[in-house]
Design a protein around this motif. Structure first.
Motif, PDB file in Angstrom:
ATOM      1  N   UNK A  92      16.842   4.260 -18.298  1.00  0.00           N
ATOM      2  CA  UNK A  92      17.556   3.194 -18.712  1.00  0.00           C
ATOM      3  C   UNK A  92      17.165   1.805 -18.106  1.00  0.00           C
ATOM      4  N   UNK A  93      17.130   1.856 -16.592  1.00  0.00           N
ATOM      5  CA  UNK A  93      16.831   0.848 -15.767  1.00  0.00           C
ATOM      6  C   UNK A  93      15.578   0.279 -16.111  1.00  0.00           C
ATOM      7  N   UNK A  94      14.369   1.178 -16.413  1.00  0.00           N
ATOM      8  CA  UNK A  94      13.188   0.431 -17.019  1.00  0.00           C
ATOM      9  C   UNK A  94      13.159  -0.075 -18.065  1.00  0.00           C
ATOM     10  N   UNK A  95      13.788   0.608 -18.901  1.00  0.00           N
ATOM     11  CA  UNK A  95      14.201  -0.243 -20.383  1.00  0.00           C
ATOM     12  C   UNK A  95      14.749  -1.650 -20.342  1.00  0.00           C
ATOM     13  N   UNK A  96      15.544  -1.851 -19.150  1.00  0.00           N
ATOM     14  CA  UNK A  96      16.317  -3.212 -18.978  1.00  0.00           C
ATOM     15  C   UNK A  96      15.280  -3.838 -18.492  1.00  0.00           C
ATOM     16  N   UNK A  97      14.724  -3.592 -17.373  1.00  0.00           N
ATOM     17  CA  UNK A  97      13.660  -4.187 -16.749  1.00  0.00           C
ATOM     18  C   UNK A  97      12.429  -4.975 -17.727  1.00  0.00           C
ATOM     19  N   UNK A  98      12.191  -4.150 -18.713  1.00  0.00           N
ATOM     20  CA  UNK A  98      11.054  -4.368 -19.511  1.00  0.00           C
ATOM     21  C   UNK A  98      11.730  -5.535 -20.404  1.00  0.00           C
ATOM     22  N   UNK A  99      13.000  -5.899 -20.347  1.00  0.00           N
ATOM     23  CA  UNK A  99      13.449  -7.054 -21.402  1.00  0.00           C
ATOM     24  C   UNK A  99      13.892  -8.037 -20.300  1.00  0.00           C
ATOM     25  N   UNK A 100      13.479  -8.141 -18.836  1.00  0.00           N
ATOM     26  CA  UNK A 100      13.418  -9.018 -18.108  1.00  0.00           C
ATOM     27  C   UNK A 100      15.157  -9.186 -17.958  1.00  0.00           C
ATOM     28  N   UNK A 101      15.973  -8.196 -17.467  1.00  0.00           N
ATOM     29  CA  UNK A 101      17.369  -8.072 -17.215  1.00  0.00           C
ATOM     30  C   UNK A 101      17.243  -7.443 -16.050  1.00  0.00           C
ATOM     31  N   UNK A 102      17.978  -8.142 -15.051  1.00  0.00           N
ATOM     32  CA  UNK A 102      18.166  -7.811 -13.438  1.00  0.00           C
ATOM     33  C   UNK A 102      18.895  -6.562 -13.473  1.00  0.00           C
ATOM     34  N   UNK A 103      18.701  -5.298 -12.936  1.00  0.00           N
ATOM     35  CA  UNK A 103      19.405  -4.197 -13.100  1.00  0.00           C
ATOM     36  C   UNK A 103      19.293  -3.610 -11.506  1.00  0.00           C
ATOM     37  N   UNK A 104      20.697  -2.955 -11.224  1.00  0.00           N
ATOM     38  CA  UNK A 104      20.677  -2.427  -9.979  1.00  0.00           C
ATOM     39  C   UNK A 104      20.920  -0.811 -10.330  1.00  0.00           C
ATOM     40  N   UNK A 105      20.263   0.077  -9.670  1.00  0.00           N
ATOM     41  CA  UNK A 105      20.308   1.562  -9.808  1.00  0.00           C
ATOM     42  C   UNK A 105      21.135   2.034  -8.779  1.00  0.00           C
ATOM     43  N   UNK A 106      22.024   3.211  -9.045  1.00  0.00           N
ATOM     44  CA  UNK A 106      23.046   3.614  -8.058  1.00  0.00           C
ATOM     45  C   UNK A 106      22.617   4.502  -6.892  1.00  0.00           C
ATOM     46  N   UNK A 107      21.206   5.071  -7.216  1.00  0.00           N
ATOM     47  CA  UNK A 107      20.824   6.125  -6.352  1.00  0.00           C
ATOM     48  C   UNK A 107      21.581   7.384  -6.425  1.00  0.00           C
ATOM     49  N   UNK A 108      21.296   8.392  -5.925  1.00  0.00           N
ATOM     50  CA  UNK A 108      21.830   9.695  -6.004  1.00  0.00           C
ATOM     51  C   UNK A 108      20.591  10.740  -6.286  1.00  0.00           C
ATOM     52  N   UNK A 109      21.138  11.804  -6.451  1.00  0.00           N
ATOM     53  CA  UNK A 109      20.167  13.175  -6.835  1.00  0.00           C
ATOM     54  C   UNK A 109      19.987  13.053  -8.497  1.00  0.00           C
ATOM     55  N   UNK A 110      18.927  13.215  -8.951  1.00  0.00           N
ATOM     56  CA  UNK A 110      18.399  13.049 -10.268  1.00  0.00           C
ATOM     57  C   UNK A 110      18.472  14.489 -10.913  1.00  0.00           C
TER      58      UNK A 110
END
Length: 254
Positions: free
Chosen positions: A126-144
């Protein structure tokens, strides 16, 4: 192969693969698609599998968690309609969090490019989807978690404990008048609960297949939700409970 043996084998294949198409079952078992479809209907009537578009998936239980790829294509039109309605709730300069899920992903895809918001999510896709729209995004971190593509665990929880947002788009596996929002996995539920606690406004995006269902772990009570965006207005006990909890229900155009 006798009918009973064929049905037993169908259940095994559907369970082992977390779902299987009619075409694949017909090929592997060397029976016609019509025969397989009749078997699937009888197995669903017996509660041994559940029919899906073009095939079958394992029978549901409160502890079952379907893979992301399987859920992503399920009720896609409804999710897209919900997403189109949900993005209308955004305001410029808000900090918006996105819980991991297929419907929240649909909301992210529906956002216009360069929307005037900042985003937080525990879902790298989801973060990648937002980045592709030039939206600043922060990812929480954690275990995937491979099954849901969500980041979970203490790192994700601690991050959310330390951050507050204006608006949250959250999904759920199940929505019930008594148990509220529930999900099959405890680690997933813990992160979802943190998302809800740290948001000034909580928008639940959930299609009507989630109504009157229960999963293993409670994420939040209904009164923690401000708005439900869905494809069909609930009725019965769920409608009464949502009204009592003060939840605004918005029905998308489908």
């Amino acid at each position: 192969m006798l009918p009973a043996e064929r049905k037993r084998r169908i259940v095994e294949l559907v369970t082992e693969r977390d779902g299987c198409s009619v075409a694949r079952l017909a090929t592997e078992l060397d029976f016609s698609k019509a025969t397989i479809r009749r078997d699937l209907q009888e197995l669903e009537d017996d509660g041994r599998i559940e029919r899906s578009h073009g095939g079958a998936v394992p029978a549901s239980s409160v502890g079952q968690e379907r893979p992301y790829g399987q859920r992503e294509v399920d009720r896609l039109d409804a999710k897209q309609a919900i997403a189109a309605r949900a993005v209308d709730l955004l305001q410029d300069a808000q900090v918006v969090s996105f819980d991991a899920g297929t419907t929240t992903m649909a909301v992210a895809r529906a956002l216009p490019s360069e929307a005037g918001v900042e985003a937080v999510t525990n879902m790298p896709d989801l973060a990648t989807t937002l980045l592709d729209k030039s939206i600043e995004v922060t990812v929480t971190g954690g275990t995937l978690r491979r099954r849901t593509r969500a980041l979970v665990g203490p790192t994700a929880q601690q991050f959310l404990d330390d951050h507050h947002v204006d608006l949250l788009f959250v999904g759920t596996n199940s929505l019930d008048a008594t148990t509220g929002l529930t999900t099959p996995n405890e680690a997933e539920a813990a992160v979802k609960s943190r998302f809800v606690e740290q948001a000034s406004r909580v928008v639940l995006v959930a299609d009507s297949s989630k109504f009157d269902e229960q999963s293993f772990v409670t994420v939040a009570d209904l009164d923690a939700v401000d708005t439900l965006v869905t494809d069909r207005t609930p009725d019965g006990a769920l409608a009464d409970a949502l009204d009592e909890a003060g939840v605004t229900v918005l029905e998308a155009d489908t």
